[in-house]
Design a protein around this motif. Sequence first.
Motif, PDB file in Angstrom:
ATOM      1  N   GLU A  86      15.223   4.694  34.192  1.00  0.00           N
ATOM      2  CA  GLU A  86      15.675   5.474  33.045  1.00  0.00           C
ATOM      3  C   GLU A  86      15.806   4.605  31.811  1.00  0.00           C
ATOM      4  O   GLU A  86      15.568   5.046  30.694  1.00  0.00           O
ATOM      5  N   GLN A  87      16.185   3.350  32.017  1.00  0.00           N
ATOM      6  CA  GLN A  87      16.449   2.462  30.890  1.00  0.00           C
ATOM      7  C   GLN A  87      16.119   1.028  31.297  1.00  0.00           C
ATOM      8  O   GLN A  87      16.275   0.648  32.456  1.00  0.00           O
TER       9      GLN A  87
ATOM     10  N   LEU B  39      24.601   6.553  33.329  1.00  0.00           N
ATOM     11  CA  LEU B  39      23.914   5.565  34.150  1.00  0.00           C
ATOM     12  C   LEU B  39      24.752   5.274  35.391  1.00  0.00           C
ATOM     13  O   LEU B  39      25.961   5.049  35.304  1.00  0.00           O
TER      14      LEU B  39
ATOM     15  N   TYR C 266      17.819   0.353  34.908  1.00  0.00           N
ATOM     16  CA  TYR C 266      18.883   1.321  35.142  1.00  0.00           C
ATOM     17  C   TYR C 266      18.329   2.638  35.688  1.00  0.00           C
ATOM     18  O   TYR C 266      17.211   3.045  35.357  1.00  0.00           O
ATOM     19  N   ARG C 267      19.165   3.295  36.475  1.00  0.00           N
ATOM     20  CA  ARG C 267      18.903   4.654  36.925  1.00  0.00           C
ATOM     21  C   ARG C 267      20.059   5.548  36.470  1.00  0.00           C
ATOM     22  O   ARG C 267      21.218   5.102  36.424  1.00  0.00           O
ATOM     23  N   ASP C 268      19.750   6.825  36.188  1.00  0.00           N
ATOM     24  CA  ASP C 268      20.786   7.774  35.799  1.00  0.00           C
ATOM     25  C   ASP C 268      21.082   8.719  36.956  1.00  0.00           C
ATOM     26  O   ASP C 268      20.522   8.608  38.046  1.00  0.00           O
TER      27      ASP C 268
ATOM     28  N   GLN D 106       7.995   1.390  35.462  1.00  0.00           N
ATOM     29  CA  GLN D 106       8.123   2.829  35.703  1.00  0.00           C
ATOM     30  C   GLN D 106       7.298   3.239  36.915  1.00  0.00           C
ATOM     31  O   GLN D 106       7.747   4.025  37.764  1.00  0.00           O
TER      32      GLN D 106
ATOM     33  N   ASN E 135      14.920   3.275  26.244  1.00  0.00           N
ATOM     34  CA  ASN E 135      15.311   4.466  26.983  1.00  0.00           C
ATOM     35  C   ASN E 135      14.466   5.596  26.417  1.00  0.00           C
ATOM     36  O   ASN E 135      14.663   6.010  25.275  1.00  0.00           O
ATOM     37  N   GLN E 136      13.496   6.044  27.189  1.00  0.00           N
ATOM     38  CA  GLN E 136      12.515   7.005  26.685  1.00  0.00           C
ATOM     39  C   GLN E 136      13.162   8.290  26.192  1.00  0.00           C
ATOM     40  O   GLN E 136      12.737   8.861  25.194  1.00  0.00           O
ATOM     41  N   ASN E 137      14.201   8.736  26.858  1.00  0.00           N
ATOM     42  CA  ASN E 137      14.844   9.997  26.493  1.00  0.00           C
ATOM     43  C   ASN E 137      15.919   9.830  25.429  1.00  0.00           C
ATOM     44  O   ASN E 137      16.172  10.760  24.652  1.00  0.00           O
TER      45      ASN E 137
ATOM     46  N   GLN F  10      20.336  11.764  37.369  1.00  0.00           N
ATOM     47  CA  GLN F  10      19.222  12.630  37.760  1.00  0.00           C
ATOM     48  C   GLN F  10      18.269  11.915  38.719  1.00  0.00           C
ATOM     49  O   GLN F  10      17.821  12.499  39.711  1.00  0.00           O
ATOM     50  N   ARG F  11      17.953  10.675  38.452  1.00  0.00           N
ATOM     51  CA  ARG F  11      17.048   9.913  39.326  1.00  0.00           C
ATOM     52  C   ARG F  11      17.750   9.454  40.602  1.00  0.00           C
ATOM     53  O   ARG F  11      17.127   9.318  41.653  1.00  0.00           O
TER      54      ARG F  11
END
Length: 261
Positions: A46-47, A131, A151-153, A40, A66-68, A155-156
């Motif tokens: 994100e994941q 993602l 992974y990135r989503d 991080q 996946n924190q969220n 938003q990022r």
Amino acid sequence: MSDFLDTELTDWPSLFPGVAACIEAMGSDSFETQLLALLQQAVGIEQCMIFAYADNDEVDCLLAANQNKPRVAGRLARLYAGGLFRQDPNYLHLRRLVDNRENLSTEELTTMQGEAMSPSYRSHLFAFPDLIDKVSLNVAASDGAYYLNLYRDTQRGPFTSTDLACLNGLAPLLASLIRRHYSSTRAGPEQPSAHEAAVLAPLSERERQLCLYLLRGHTLKTAAAELDIALSTTETYRKRAYAKLGVPSKARLVALCRQES
């Protein structure tokens, strides 16, 4: 890995404490927490998922974080380990790593290959939770191969060239950490089935071990004895595990782990 840019833009000294924490935590319950913290800090994710490929063309999920959306990560891991891994664009390369283990220092960083993904693979694993980008590290090992996925989503946004250069620089270290940690923690009598491993993927190492003992018929007291920890600590692990899995009881845990993917 030579295709990636140099690492001059990475603030390496700021990462040293995180690296040290990962090394210190190898083989312990806190390793995955420290590894996620390092990743991080290094590139922002994100994941994160880690899979183990074995000789029998089966895949175990070792980590799904996946924190969220922790439950979503677990569901995606079950889908992947349940058979979608054979549609992964990196599948044939990972199989070659499993079948040819002459050079166990091999690790390869690969970027997302969207054009090589089947529509079903992409829709199942990327459409939700939105993602849009993935970077993978393929790691040769004496017991098969390990597969780290970041992974990135939306938003990022996608990984940048600086992110890729940083991961390229970290790749040998990450590969060594993953090999050493999981080769030690996976050894033992309580190995999960592929489905159990996927269901229990959101848990910490100790929480997974406890759940496996409970699934094999142990009581909380006998599981504590097997794990060589206090009964009160075992109760804490059970509460955390049940909360993460969304189950209220051992019976529901058993039912969840006996369902087909």
